[in-house]
Motif scaffolding. Structure first.
Motif, PDB file in Angstrom:
ATOM      1  N   ASN A 265      -3.162  -3.182  -5.609  1.00 37.70           N
ATOM      2  CA  ASN A 265      -3.720  -4.523  -5.811  1.00 37.70           C
ATOM      3  C   ASN A 265      -2.881  -5.594  -5.123  1.00 37.70           C
ATOM      4  OD1 ASN A 265      -6.181  -4.263  -7.353  1.00 37.70           O
ATOM      5  ND2 ASN A 265      -4.937  -3.524  -9.061  1.00 37.70           N
ATOM      6  N   LYS A 266      -1.559  -5.397  -5.093  1.00 35.26           N
ATOM      7  CA  LYS A 266      -0.698  -6.344  -4.371  1.00 35.26           C
ATOM      8  C   LYS A 266      -1.008  -6.316  -2.872  1.00 35.26           C
ATOM      9  CE  LYS A 266       3.362  -6.696  -7.405  1.00 35.26           C
ATOM     10  NZ  LYS A 266       4.826  -6.448  -7.521  1.00 35.26           N
ATOM     11  N   ALA A 267      -1.330  -5.140  -2.358  1.00 31.84           N
ATOM     12  CA  ALA A 267      -1.710  -5.032  -0.945  1.00 31.84           C
ATOM     13  C   ALA A 267      -2.956  -5.858  -0.664  1.00 31.84           C
ATOM     14  CB  ALA A 267      -1.949  -3.570  -0.582  1.00 31.84           C
TER      15      ALA A 267
ATOM     16  N   LYS B 169       2.982  10.345  -9.756  1.00 32.49           N
ATOM     17  CA  LYS B 169       2.069  10.279 -10.906  1.00 32.49           C
ATOM     18  C   LYS B 169       2.312   9.059 -11.795  1.00 32.49           C
ATOM     19  CE  LYS B 169       1.455  15.308 -10.991  1.00 32.49           C
ATOM     20  NZ  LYS B 169       0.317  15.229 -10.068  1.00 32.49           N
ATOM     21  N   ASN B 170       2.925   8.029 -11.234  1.00 29.84           N
ATOM     22  CA  ASN B 170       3.069   6.752 -11.938  1.00 29.84           C
ATOM     23  C   ASN B 170       1.860   5.902 -11.550  1.00 29.84           C
ATOM     24  OD1 ASN B 170       3.747   4.255 -12.980  1.00 29.84           O
ATOM     25  ND2 ASN B 170       5.901   4.376 -12.365  1.00 29.84           N
ATOM     26  N   LEU B 171       0.741   6.202 -12.184  1.00 26.73           N
ATOM     27  CA  LEU B 171      -0.533   5.626 -11.736  1.00 26.73           C
ATOM     28  C   LEU B 171      -0.631   4.131 -11.990  1.00 26.73           C
ATOM     29  CD1 LEU B 171      -3.033   8.461 -12.715  1.00 26.73           C
ATOM     30  CD2 LEU B 171      -1.685   8.159 -10.640  1.00 26.73           C
ATOM     31  N   SER B 172      -0.035   3.657 -13.075  1.00 27.29           N
ATOM     32  CA  SER B 172      -0.107   2.218 -13.353  1.00 27.29           C
ATOM     33  C   SER B 172       0.627   1.432 -12.286  1.00 27.29           C
ATOM     34  CB  SER B 172       0.473   1.915 -14.738  1.00 27.29           C
ATOM     35  OG  SER B 172       1.837   2.305 -14.816  1.00 27.29           O
ATOM     36  N   SER B 173       1.804   1.909 -11.841  1.00 30.53           N
ATOM     37  CA  SER B 173       2.547   1.221 -10.778  1.00 30.53           C
ATOM     38  C   SER B 173       1.822   1.358  -9.444  1.00 30.53           C
ATOM     39  CB  SER B 173       3.965   1.798 -10.665  1.00 30.53           C
ATOM     40  OG  SER B 173       4.716   1.488 -11.819  1.00 30.53           O
ATOM     41  N   ALA B 174       1.210   2.526  -9.219  1.00 30.26           N
ATOM     42  CA  ALA B 174       0.443   2.711  -7.987  1.00 30.26           C
ATOM     43  C   ALA B 174      -0.702   1.697  -7.926  1.00 30.26           C
ATOM     44  CB  ALA B 174      -0.103   4.132  -7.923  1.00 30.26           C
TER      45      ALA B 174
ATOM     46  N   ASP C 278      -3.474  -9.053   1.739  1.00 27.32           N
ATOM     47  CA  ASP C 278      -4.532  -9.019   2.750  1.00 27.32           C
ATOM     48  C   ASP C 278      -5.820  -8.559   2.084  1.00 27.32           C
ATOM     49  OD1 ASP C 278      -6.270  -8.684   4.823  1.00 27.32           O
ATOM     50  OD2 ASP C 278      -5.029  -7.281   5.951  1.00 27.32           O
ATOM     51  N   PRO C 279      -6.705  -9.506   1.729  1.00 27.45           N
ATOM     52  CA  PRO C 279      -7.948  -9.162   1.007  1.00 27.45           C
ATOM     53  C   PRO C 279      -8.836  -8.171   1.744  1.00 27.45           C
ATOM     54  CG  PRO C 279      -7.534 -11.518   0.915  1.00 27.45           C
ATOM     55  CD  PRO C 279      -6.563 -10.962   1.909  1.00 27.45           C
ATOM     56  N   ASN C 280      -8.604  -7.977   3.036  1.00 27.45           N
ATOM     57  CA  ASN C 280      -9.420  -7.049   3.812  1.00 27.45           C
ATOM     58  C   ASN C 280      -8.703  -5.734   4.094  1.00 27.45           C
ATOM     59  OD1 ASN C 280     -11.679  -8.748   4.051  1.00 27.45           O
ATOM     60  ND2 ASN C 280     -10.700  -9.879   5.709  1.00 27.45           N
ATOM     61  N   TYR C 281      -7.642  -5.459   3.335  1.00 22.31           N
ATOM     62  CA  TYR C 281      -6.873  -4.243   3.592  1.00 22.31           C
ATOM     63  C   TYR C 281      -7.652  -3.031   3.061  1.00 22.31           C
ATOM     64  CZ  TYR C 281      -2.791  -1.431   4.582  1.00 22.31           C
ATOM     65  OH  TYR C 281      -1.929  -0.506   5.120  1.00 22.31           O
ATOM     66  N   ALA C 282      -8.371  -2.392   3.955  1.00 21.28           N
ATOM     67  CA  ALA C 282      -9.349  -1.367   3.578  1.00 21.28           C
ATOM     68  C   ALA C 282      -8.744  -0.195   2.822  1.00 21.28           C
ATOM     69  CB  ALA C 282     -10.063  -0.866   4.838  1.00 21.28           C
ATOM     70  N   LEU C 283      -7.608   0.289   3.308  1.00 22.70           N
ATOM     71  CA  LEU C 283      -7.040   1.501   2.721  1.00 22.70           C
ATOM     72  C   LEU C 283      -6.647   1.329   1.259  1.00 22.70           C
ATOM     73  CD1 LEU C 283      -4.930   2.626   5.777  1.00 22.70           C
ATOM     74  CD2 LEU C 283      -6.865   3.862   4.787  1.00 22.70           C
ATOM     75  N   ALA C 284      -6.265   0.122   0.871  1.00 22.16           N
ATOM     76  CA  ALA C 284      -5.904  -0.117  -0.532  1.00 22.16           C
ATOM     77  C   ALA C 284      -7.123   0.069  -1.426  1.00 22.16           C
ATOM     78  CB  ALA C 284      -5.320  -1.510  -0.698  1.00 22.16           C
ATOM     79  N   TYR C 285      -8.279  -0.424  -0.973  1.00 24.62           N
ATOM     80  CA  TYR C 285      -9.510  -0.238  -1.756  1.00 24.62           C
ATOM     81  C   TYR C 285      -9.867   1.246  -1.840  1.00 24.62           C
ATOM     82  CZ  TYR C 285     -10.265  -5.283  -1.264  1.00 24.62           C
ATOM     83  OH  TYR C 285     -10.140  -6.646  -1.321  1.00 24.62           O
TER      84      TYR C 285
ATOM     85  N   TYR D 270       0.835  -1.205   0.000  1.00 26.75           N
ATOM     86  CA  TYR D 270       0.000   0.000   0.000  1.00 26.75           C
ATOM     87  C   TYR D 270       0.866   1.250   0.000  1.00 26.75           C
ATOM     88  CZ  TYR D 270      -2.703   3.816   2.039  1.00 26.75           C
ATOM     89  OH  TYR D 270      -3.263   5.036   2.298  1.00 26.75           O
ATOM     90  N   LYS D 271       1.866   1.267   0.856  1.00 32.31           N
ATOM     91  CA  LYS D 271       2.711   2.450   0.962  1.00 32.31           C
ATOM     92  C   LYS D 271       3.566   2.647  -0.281  1.00 32.31           C
ATOM     93  CE  LYS D 271       2.808   2.806   5.980  1.00 32.31           C
ATOM     94  NZ  LYS D 271       2.485   4.234   6.088  1.00 32.31           N
ATOM     95  N   ILE D 272       3.995   1.549  -0.926  1.00 32.75           N
ATOM     96  CA  ILE D 272       4.705   1.671  -2.201  1.00 32.75           C
ATOM     97  C   ILE D 272       3.771   2.305  -3.234  1.00 32.75           C
ATOM     98  CG2 ILE D 272       5.749   0.394  -4.121  1.00 32.75           C
ATOM     99  CD1 ILE D 272       6.712  -1.679  -2.054  1.00 32.75           C
ATOM    100  N   GLY D 273       2.515   1.874  -3.219  1.00 33.89           N
ATOM    101  CA  GLY D 273       1.524   2.452  -4.132  1.00 33.89           C
ATOM    102  C   GLY D 273       1.380   3.949  -3.942  1.00 33.89           C
ATOM    103  N   VAL D 274       1.394   4.412  -2.683  1.00 33.24           N
ATOM    104  CA  VAL D 274       1.284   5.843  -2.399  1.00 33.24           C
ATOM    105  C   VAL D 274       2.484   6.600  -2.962  1.00 33.24           C
ATOM    106  CG1 VAL D 274       1.271   7.570  -0.560  1.00 33.24           C
ATOM    107  CG2 VAL D 274      -0.192   5.556  -0.378  1.00 33.24           C
ATOM    108  N   VAL D 275       3.695   5.992  -2.826  1.00 35.51           N
ATOM    109  CA  VAL D 275       4.899   6.636  -3.367  1.00 35.51           C
ATOM    110  C   VAL D 275       4.763   6.816  -4.878  1.00 35.51           C
ATOM    111  CG1 VAL D 275       7.381   6.386  -3.775  1.00 35.51           C
ATOM    112  CG2 VAL D 275       6.418   5.816  -1.530  1.00 35.51           C
TER     113      VAL D 275
END
Length: 547
Positions: free
Chosen positions: A225-227, A215-220, A231-238, A205-210
């Motif tokens: 999604n890896k988060a 503005k590298n939206l595809s990597s974000a 953990d399928p219940n990782y709320a903040l990623a959704y 999740y935090k890598i996605g934020v970086v």
């Protein structure tokens, strides 16, 4: 950039306090702290507090549990209770420096930096800066104030030298590097954390934020999604996926991600407005209106809620209700909040209800806030259509300004006619002269110039209209198809016929009226004039015979 960093902190930083439980000596404490951390990850802070409260009851002599309880209470918005927990922890075990760090954290987020520094220095001195959990706790407090980011990094490097494979240390290192806008170092630290705890969604999740910040939206998207995979219940990623899709105008995907987030979080209320926006963008106005309506019932309802509720109702063609909600919006919004587009939206709504006068009022309010050529055009056209010529004249003047003095042929025609029917014949003539420059090969501008000038010379003494009606005849007669220019040509022949008559050139007058009758056999002027000539000729012949 700051907003993205803020999300990384507000979205889950507090949960990291619980991961240090792996370093605790008492084995039975680990499950409760770990469970609380997992509950924090899906934004169920009430449950996390309850879990740790139960653990404290079961282990009242363990001061470390009181520290974790206090941190959970802070995340749950219960600062006063957190203060009590930290104090109780110090009473249970004055040597447990974690609770000093907890108090220092509280002071830091309250911006009481001097007292925070005193408490944090005390925690470090008490453990001689050799206790990894305390080093991390103090670093976490420092990370709440940008001025102490470098100090936090120093402490985290020391903690890393003590515990080389500690998941939490690498997460905090990544956070520190993120605050320093060192994306490469941050990602590297988070990746290490991911290898240490593959089932935690936090590192990805935090890598996605970086990546999102850069503005590298595809990597974000990939790492959010890896988060979720971890953990399928990782709320903040959704939640962040929803924001990412919203920014990309992928409305269905944004709605789906946010619905999952709302199903997981313990406090969906703050996110309901964003969800309503996503539904609005997805054109699911019925569902959006249900959410907006719920939001309007809250005591802290904002003007923004009313605004977009009115927009959504308009799109759902619930026009009467939309008009009512617009009223609530304008009543609640500060003048600086209101945008020109708000008045336009309301005006379009009023037009759909055939409330044209009210619509014009709101279009004009919009124009007062922002000079928009499209809206200026709408106002001018509306006044012209309603034959409110004085208003139309002023509106076309405003349109001229909005279009940098470049009115279209259609605009000039409408403005010229507005002047004409408002009996401003000089201004009408000037306007049709402009039209003639744009349209030199058609009869319209010359015909209307002639009509305007004819009104200034009703007795045809000066023949002001003559050159322009002659131009009409020249253009029209050169075109085999006279259907489009017929009305102008009729007026031209009629005027020229009478002009010749007033000058005593009856032969030219007769020829002109004959052309008029040929063009328009039912024309009463032509028939009357030619009949008059015929009778005059007959009377003349009769008189001649009688003599």
């Amino acid at each position: 950039m700051k907003e993205l960093i803020k999300r990384a902190w507000s979205g889950g930083i507090m949960l990291l306090f619980f991961i240090a439980a792996a370093t605790l000596a008492v084995a039975q404490e680990l499950p409760a702290v770990k469970q609380a951390r997992q509950q924090m990850e899906i934004e169920q802070t009430n449950k996390a507090v309850a879990t740790l409260s139960e653990a404290v009851k079961a282990n009242p002599a363990d001061a470390t549990l009181l520290y974790y309880l206090g941190m959970a209470q802070i995340a749950n918005g219960e600062k006063e209770k957190a203060e009590i927990s930290f104090q109780k922890g110090l009473e249970v075990n004055p040597k447990e420096a974690l609770n000093l760090a907890g108090k220092g954290y509280l002071r830091m987020i309250e911006n009481n930096v001097a007292e925070a520094k005193t408490l944090l220095d005390q925690a470090l001195a008490q453990t001689k800066s050799k206790n990894a959990p305390v080093l991390k706790a103090v670093a976490q407090a420092y990370l709440q104030n940008d001025k102490f980011t470098a100090d936090a990094l120093t402490l985290l490097q020391k903690a890393k030298s003590i515990e080389k494979s500690d998941y939490e240390t690498f997460i905090l290192l990544g956070d520190a590097y993120t605050k320093q806008v060192k994306g490469g170092e941050a990602v590297s630290a988070f990746e290490t954390a991911a290898t240490l705890d593959p089932k935690s969604g936090t590192p990805q999740y935090k890598i996605g934020v970086v990546y999102q910040r850069s503005k590298n939206l595809s990597s974000a998207e990939e790492h959010f999604n890896k988060a979720i995979v971890a953990d399928p219940n990782y709320a903040l990623a959704y939640k962040e996926l929803g924001e990412l899709y919203y920014a990309q105008k992928k409305a269905p995907e944004a709605v789906k991600a946010y619905e999952k987030y709302l199903s997981l979080t313990e406090r969906p209320e703050p996110a309901q407005l964003r969800y309503a926006f996503f539904l609005f963008m997805a054109k699911d106005y019925k569902k959006a209106n249900t959410v907006f309506e719920g939001l309007t019932k809250r005591a802290d309802v904002s003007a923004t809620v009313y605004k977009y509720y009115a927009y959504s109702l308009t799109e759902a063609v619930e026009l009467a209700k939309a008009e009512q909600v617009f009223g609530q919006y304008f009543a609640k919004a500060a003048p600086t909040e209101i945008q020109a587009s708000d008045y336009v939206y309301l005006a379009r709504l009023l037009q759909k209800q055939a409330k044209d006068s009210l619509a014009l009022v709101n279009f004009k309010k919009s124009l007062e806030l922002e000079m928009n050529p499209e809206i200026a055009q709408t106002i001018a056209d509306a006044y012209y259509k309603q034959k409110k010529y004085p208003d139309a004249i002023e509106a076309f003047k405003q349109l001229r300004t909005a279009k940098s003095n470049k009115l279209s042929s259609q605009d000039l025609f409408a403005l010229g006619r507005s002047y004409y029917f408002n009996k401003q014949f000089i201004e009408a003539d000037t306007t049709f002269a402009e039209l003639a420059v744009l349209q030199p090969n058609i009869t319209i501008p010359y015909a209307w110039r002639a009509r305007s000038l004819a009104n200034l010379d009703p007795e045809l003494k000066q023949g002001l209209a003559k050159p322009y009606f002659e131009k009409v005849i020249e253009i029209a007669e050169a075109n085999p198809d006279k259907s489009k220019s017929k009305p102008d040509l009729i007026d031209a022949y009629s005027y020229m016929g009478y002009y010749y008559d007033t000058k005593g050139d009856f032969a030219a007058a007769k020829k002109t009226f004959e052309k008029l009758k040929e063009l328009d056999p039912a024309n009463e002027k032509a028939k009357a004039y030619l009949e008059a000539l015929k009778q005059a000729a007959a009377a003349k012949q009769k008189a001649k015979t009688a003599n």
